[in-house]
Structures are given as C-alpha cells and as structure tokens.
Design a protein around this motif. Structure first.
Motif, PDB file in Angstrom:
ATOM      1  N   HIS A  59       1.074  -1.091   0.074  1.00 56.70           N
ATOM      2  CA  HIS A  59      -0.215   0.111   0.068  1.00 56.70           C
ATOM      3  C   HIS A  59       0.286   0.862   0.204  1.00 56.70           C
ATOM      4  O   HIS A  59       1.452   1.263   1.075  1.00 56.70           O
ATOM      5  CB  HIS A  59      -0.510   0.193   1.631  1.00 56.70           C
ATOM      6  N   ALA A  60       0.991   1.967  -1.552  1.00 57.94           N
ATOM      7  CA  ALA A  60       1.475   3.615  -1.516  1.00 57.94           C
ATOM      8  C   ALA A  60       1.031   4.240  -0.732  1.00 57.94           C
ATOM      9  O   ALA A  60       0.166   5.158  -1.100  1.00 57.94           O
ATOM     10  CB  ALA A  60       2.533   3.356  -2.877  1.00 57.94           C
ATOM     11  N   LEU A  61       1.993   5.503  -0.764  1.00 59.14           N
ATOM     12  CA  LEU A  61       1.245   6.900  -0.184  1.00 59.14           C
ATOM     13  C   LEU A  61       1.622   8.154  -0.477  1.00 59.14           C
ATOM     14  O   LEU A  61       3.173   7.977   0.208  1.00 59.14           O
ATOM     15  CB  LEU A  61       1.315   6.936   1.355  1.00 59.14           C
ATOM     16  N   ALA A  62       1.167   8.377  -1.304  1.00 60.18           N
ATOM     17  CA  ALA A  62       2.491   9.913  -1.492  1.00 60.18           C
ATOM     18  C   ALA A  62       1.857  10.771  -0.995  1.00 60.18           C
ATOM     19  O   ALA A  62       0.881  11.784  -0.756  1.00 60.18           O
ATOM     20  CB  ALA A  62       1.560   9.950  -3.063  1.00 60.18           C
ATOM     21  N   LEU A 100       5.645   2.196  -8.808  1.00 59.55           N
ATOM     22  CA  LEU A 100       5.216   1.328  -8.319  1.00 59.55           C
ATOM     23  C   LEU A 100       4.111   0.214  -8.789  1.00 59.55           C
ATOM     24  O   LEU A 100       4.246  -0.624  -8.877  1.00 59.55           O
ATOM     25  CB  LEU A 100       4.881   2.082  -7.019  1.00 59.55           C
ATOM     26  N   LYS A 101       2.842   0.406  -9.305  1.00 59.59           N
ATOM     27  CA  LYS A 101       2.078  -0.366 -10.057  1.00 59.59           C
ATOM     28  C   LYS A 101       2.568  -0.628 -11.203  1.00 59.59           C
ATOM     29  O   LYS A 101       1.949  -1.460 -11.400  1.00 59.59           O
ATOM     30  CB  LYS A 101       0.727   1.197 -10.443  1.00 59.59           C
ATOM     31  N   GLU A 102       3.755  -0.078 -12.212  1.00 60.94           N
ATOM     32  CA  GLU A 102       3.924  -1.147 -13.143  1.00 60.94           C
ATOM     33  C   GLU A 102       4.736  -1.906 -12.832  1.00 60.94           C
ATOM     34  O   GLU A 102       4.669  -3.066 -12.757  1.00 60.94           O
ATOM     35  CB  GLU A 102       4.465   0.445 -13.856  1.00 60.94           C
ATOM     36  N   LYS A 103       5.504  -2.033 -11.459  1.00 61.41           N
ATOM     37  CA  LYS A 103       6.816  -2.524 -11.424  1.00 61.41           C
ATOM     38  C   LYS A 103       6.206  -3.860 -10.180  1.00 61.41           C
ATOM     39  O   LYS A 103       6.352  -4.667 -10.533  1.00 61.41           O
ATOM     40  CB  LYS A 103       7.766  -1.786 -10.498  1.00 61.41           C
ATOM     41  N   PHE A 152      -1.425  -4.403  -4.810  1.00 54.18           N
ATOM     42  CA  PHE A 152      -0.612  -3.353  -4.764  1.00 54.18           C
ATOM     43  C   PHE A 152      -1.988  -1.810  -5.145  1.00 54.18           C
ATOM     44  O   PHE A 152      -3.205  -2.349  -5.636  1.00 54.18           O
ATOM     45  CB  PHE A 152       0.142  -2.619  -6.373  1.00 54.18           C
ATOM     46  N   THR A 153      -1.926  -1.626  -3.518  1.00 58.96           N
ATOM     47  CA  THR A 153      -2.972   0.095  -3.589  1.00 58.96           C
ATOM     48  C   THR A 153      -2.406   0.570  -3.184  1.00 58.96           C
ATOM     49  O   THR A 153      -1.113   0.968  -2.991  1.00 58.96           O
ATOM     50  CB  THR A 153      -4.012  -0.980  -2.178  1.00 58.96           C
ATOM     51  N   GLY A 154      -2.761   2.116  -4.004  1.00 57.50           N
ATOM     52  CA  GLY A 154      -2.279   3.646  -3.660  1.00 57.50           C
ATOM     53  C   GLY A 154      -3.155   5.160  -3.494  1.00 57.50           C
ATOM     54  O   GLY A 154      -4.349   4.632  -4.198  1.00 57.50           O
ATOM     55  N   GLU A 155      -2.622   5.461  -2.804  1.00 57.03           N
ATOM     56  CA  GLU A 155      -3.208   6.995  -2.559  1.00 57.03           C
ATOM     57  C   GLU A 155      -2.762   8.214  -2.458  1.00 57.03           C
ATOM     58  O   GLU A 155      -1.331   7.667  -2.471  1.00 57.03           O
ATOM     59  CB  GLU A 155      -4.418   6.403  -1.119  1.00 57.03           C
ATOM     60  N   ALA A 156      -3.068   9.128  -2.147  1.00 52.07           N
ATOM     61  CA  ALA A 156      -2.655   9.839  -2.098  1.00 52.07           C
ATOM     62  C   ALA A 156      -3.057  11.588  -1.112  1.00 52.07           C
ATOM     63  O   ALA A 156      -4.569  11.079  -1.438  1.00 52.07           O
ATOM     64  CB  ALA A 156      -1.964  11.081  -3.197  1.00 52.07           C
ATOM     65  N   VAL A 157      -1.957  11.981  -0.621  1.00 54.27           N
ATOM     66  CA  VAL A 157      -2.809  12.505   0.260  1.00 54.27           C
ATOM     67  C   VAL A 157      -1.499  13.926   0.129  1.00 54.27           C
ATOM     68  O   VAL A 157      -0.654  13.858  -0.195  1.00 54.27           O
ATOM     69  CB  VAL A 157      -2.718  12.508   1.723  1.00 54.27           C
ATOM     70  N   SER A 158      -2.481  15.494   1.351  1.00 54.21           N
ATOM     71  CA  SER A 158      -1.893  16.514   0.619  1.00 54.21           C
ATOM     72  C   SER A 158      -1.878  16.574   2.351  1.00 54.21           C
ATOM     73  O   SER A 158      -2.604  16.675   3.530  1.00 54.21           O
ATOM     74  CB  SER A 158      -2.447  17.981   0.254  1.00 54.21           C
ATOM     75  N   ALA A 159      -0.223  17.447   3.164  1.00 58.42           N
ATOM     76  CA  ALA A 159      -0.354  17.366   4.319  1.00 58.42           C
ATOM     77  C   ALA A 159       0.561  18.777   4.901  1.00 58.42           C
ATOM     78  O   ALA A 159       2.126  19.126   3.444  1.00 58.42           O
ATOM     79  CB  ALA A 159       0.476  16.627   4.859  1.00 58.42           C
ATOM     80  N   PRO A 160       0.379  19.915   5.696  1.00 61.69           N
ATOM     81  CA  PRO A 160       1.412  20.403   5.557  1.00 61.69           C
ATOM     82  C   PRO A 160       2.881  20.276   5.754  1.00 61.69           C
ATOM     83  O   PRO A 160       3.218  19.451   5.917  1.00 61.69           O
ATOM     84  CB  PRO A 160       0.650  21.433   6.783  1.00 61.69           C
ATOM     85  N   LEU A 161       4.169  21.437   5.048  1.00 63.93           N
ATOM     86  CA  LEU A 161       5.339  20.431   4.725  1.00 63.93           C
ATOM     87  C   LEU A 161       5.733  19.978   6.858  1.00 63.93           C
ATOM     88  O   LEU A 161       6.565  18.925   6.664  1.00 63.93           O
ATOM     89  CB  LEU A 161       5.752  21.992   4.625  1.00 63.93           C
ATOM     90  N   PRO A 162       4.986  21.210   8.669  1.00 63.63           N
ATOM     91  CA  PRO A 162       6.018  19.910   9.096  1.00 63.63           C
ATOM     92  C   PRO A 162       5.446  18.470   9.612  1.00 63.63           C
ATOM     93  O   PRO A 162       5.884  18.342  10.352  1.00 63.63           O
ATOM     94  CB  PRO A 162       4.934  21.297  10.076  1.00 63.63           C
ATOM     95  N   LEU A 163       4.220  18.354   9.383  1.00 67.34           N
ATOM     96  CA  LEU A 163       4.008  17.246   9.311  1.00 67.34           C
ATOM     97  C   LEU A 163       3.775  15.600   8.458  1.00 67.34           C
ATOM     98  O   LEU A 163       2.870  15.194   9.005  1.00 67.34           O
ATOM     99  CB  LEU A 163       2.094  17.689   9.454  1.00 67.34           C
TER     100      LEU A 163
END
Length: 278
Positions: free
Chosen positions: A36-39, A80-83, A91-102
């Motif tokens: 499980h990948a997390l960008a 990652l999905k291709e490999k 494979f599962t993947g998702e993306a989240v946004s976070a403030p720089l310090p966190l």
C-alpha cells in the motif's frame, strides 16, 4: 492473512528517485507481501500580502511547488503500480496532502496500520532521511530502508547486529519470518564499541537460533575506531549478507529524538538494505 507493506513516497522538497519503485516491489515480492503506497504531497500555507506579490509573486511560487509535488507523487505511484504488476505484487495506492511540518508525521501515523514499512533512501535526500526516522520511531512497526544504489534480489543471507539489549531483541522478533526462511544468518557483535552485559552474546543468540532450525553463525567484530554503523554494514556486505537487522536506538528529548550512534550512522550513510526496529 497476507502481509501488507506500507510504502511512503516523499515528494517535496526532495522526492524519492524512480529506482525506489523497483526496489520496493522487489522487497515486497521477497517478503510475499502486498503493497500500500502513500504519496505525501505538500500543502503550503498561502501568503497574502502586497509585498510578497510585488517582489516574488509568492502565491505563484507556492502554486508551482504544490503542483510539482502532486505530479511527482503521481509519477511515483504510477511507477510502483507498473513494477508491482510486473512482479505479481498486489498493489493499492493513494495520495494525501499535508503541511510541510507534518509530512513525515503523516507517514508515520499511516504506517501503524500495516505489518511493516519499506522506505526509500537516497544519499543527500534529507526528506527521505527524515521520513525514515519518523517511520522507524513513530510507527511501532519494523521498517526496511532501501538504498537507491543497491539492487534487491534476495534476503537469503541475513546479518543481525546484536548486543543483547531490549531494542536488539525487538528487532530479532520483528524479523522472525525473514530469519526462518533465510539460508544463513550471521550474528554480528562489536566487542569494543561499548560495555556488553554478558560475555559472547553473539554465541548465545546464534545457539538459540540454531535450536529453532536457523543456520546461524556468531561473528565477533572489533571496530578499530571505525564508525559503528559502517563497521556493521561493511562486515555484513563482506560476508555476502543482503539484509542487516538491527534495533533503532533513540530517546526523546523535548520531543526531538536523540539517536544512538549506529542508528544515526545508518540513517546518514546507508550501504545496504537495513531492517530497523524500535
């Protein structure tokens, strides 16, 4: 129940390299694990004042940085999905946004929901190093650090950095599934780096592993004024080991982790895949 590996992807200000996708999926295949990948993408606070707009156009710079972070996150997820598809890794993947310090804290928090973490490491990439440190000490899960310039083929010969402490014992416990499938295990003890609680602890652990059916050999090392992390990794490499298992030493001081010498050395100069457990 199938093992699930968590793969945090760093995107800003320094992103993981393309090579990490191949390394992470190769390691997952060896472990028989899904990924499980997390960008973790950057969310930068907006600056709204006339001076910032006139002199630097700060809002536009922020927009460009956030866009670059998202685009790199999407690229890494796609790699990652291709490999994973090519190696038969779920494979599962998702993306989240976070403030720089966190950003590193988000990675550590998410890692708690999986069996272990696979973290990419590149020389000079302080973002990857900070993420590795946060996951090792904040997730409560074992973390395998994967260096950019080392291909992953197998974990048939595993080295254990052993000094008889609680943290080292935790690392060995976290690596049990790997150890029982390894062809060989080398138990490494540096005898002149710090006082040891007992004589020949490496012999005691090797004997205990042999009782469980593991082909384990005790190896005594003298540091010879070489940094402990380099001594352990170089010895493991010279013996043909593909993975080093060691405890992550550190304690909190005013919320900042003060790292042990071996842990800091590995996080600063990673020569081979290392499983760190805290």
């Amino acid at each position: 129940m199938k093992t699930q590996a968590f793969v945090p992807l760093v995107t800003h200000p320094e992103a993981n390299s393309d090579a990490f996708g191949a390394h992470a999926t190769a390691a997952a295949a060896i472990l028989g694990a899904g990924i499980h990948a997390l960008a973790v993408n950057a969310s930068i606070p907006k600056v709204s004042n006339a001076l910032s707009r006139m002199l630097l156009d700060t809002p536009e710079l922020i927009r460009q940085a956030e866009t670059a972070s998202r685009e790199r996150g999407n690229q890494l997820l796609a790699i990652l999905k291709e490999k994973a598809a090519a190696t038969g890794v779920d494979f599962t993947g998702e993306a989240v946004s976070a403030p720089l310090p966190l950003m590193t804290e988000v990675a550590a928090d998410r890692a708690r929901y999986y069996d272990l973490s696979l973290v990419g490491w590149e020389a000079g990439n302080s973002t990857a190093q900070a993420t590795a440190e946060a996951v090792v000490f904040g997730s409560g899960r074992p973390t395998i650090l994967l260096p950019e310039l080392v291909d992953i083929s197998s974990f048939n010969h595993i080295a254990i950095a052993w000094d008889g402490t609680r943290v080292a014992a935790r690392a060995v416990a976290d690596a049990q599934s790997l150890l029982k499938h390894a062809d060989r295990v080398s138990v490494l003890t540096v005898i002149d780096e710090k006082p040891l609680k007992e004589k020949a602890p490496e012999e005691r652990l090797a004997s205990a592993l042999r009782q469980r059916g593991v082909d384990a050999e005790a190896v005594t090392i003298t540091g010879q004024d070489c940094p402990i992390a380099q001594t352990l990794q170089q010895t493991a490499i010279e013996r043909g080991c593909q993975l080093l298992v060691m405890g992550g030493y550190g304690h909190s001081r005013l919320r900042d982790f003060v790292l042990g010498g071996a842990t800091q050395g590995v996080l600063s100069s990673l020569l081979m895949p290392v499983l760190l457990s805290h």
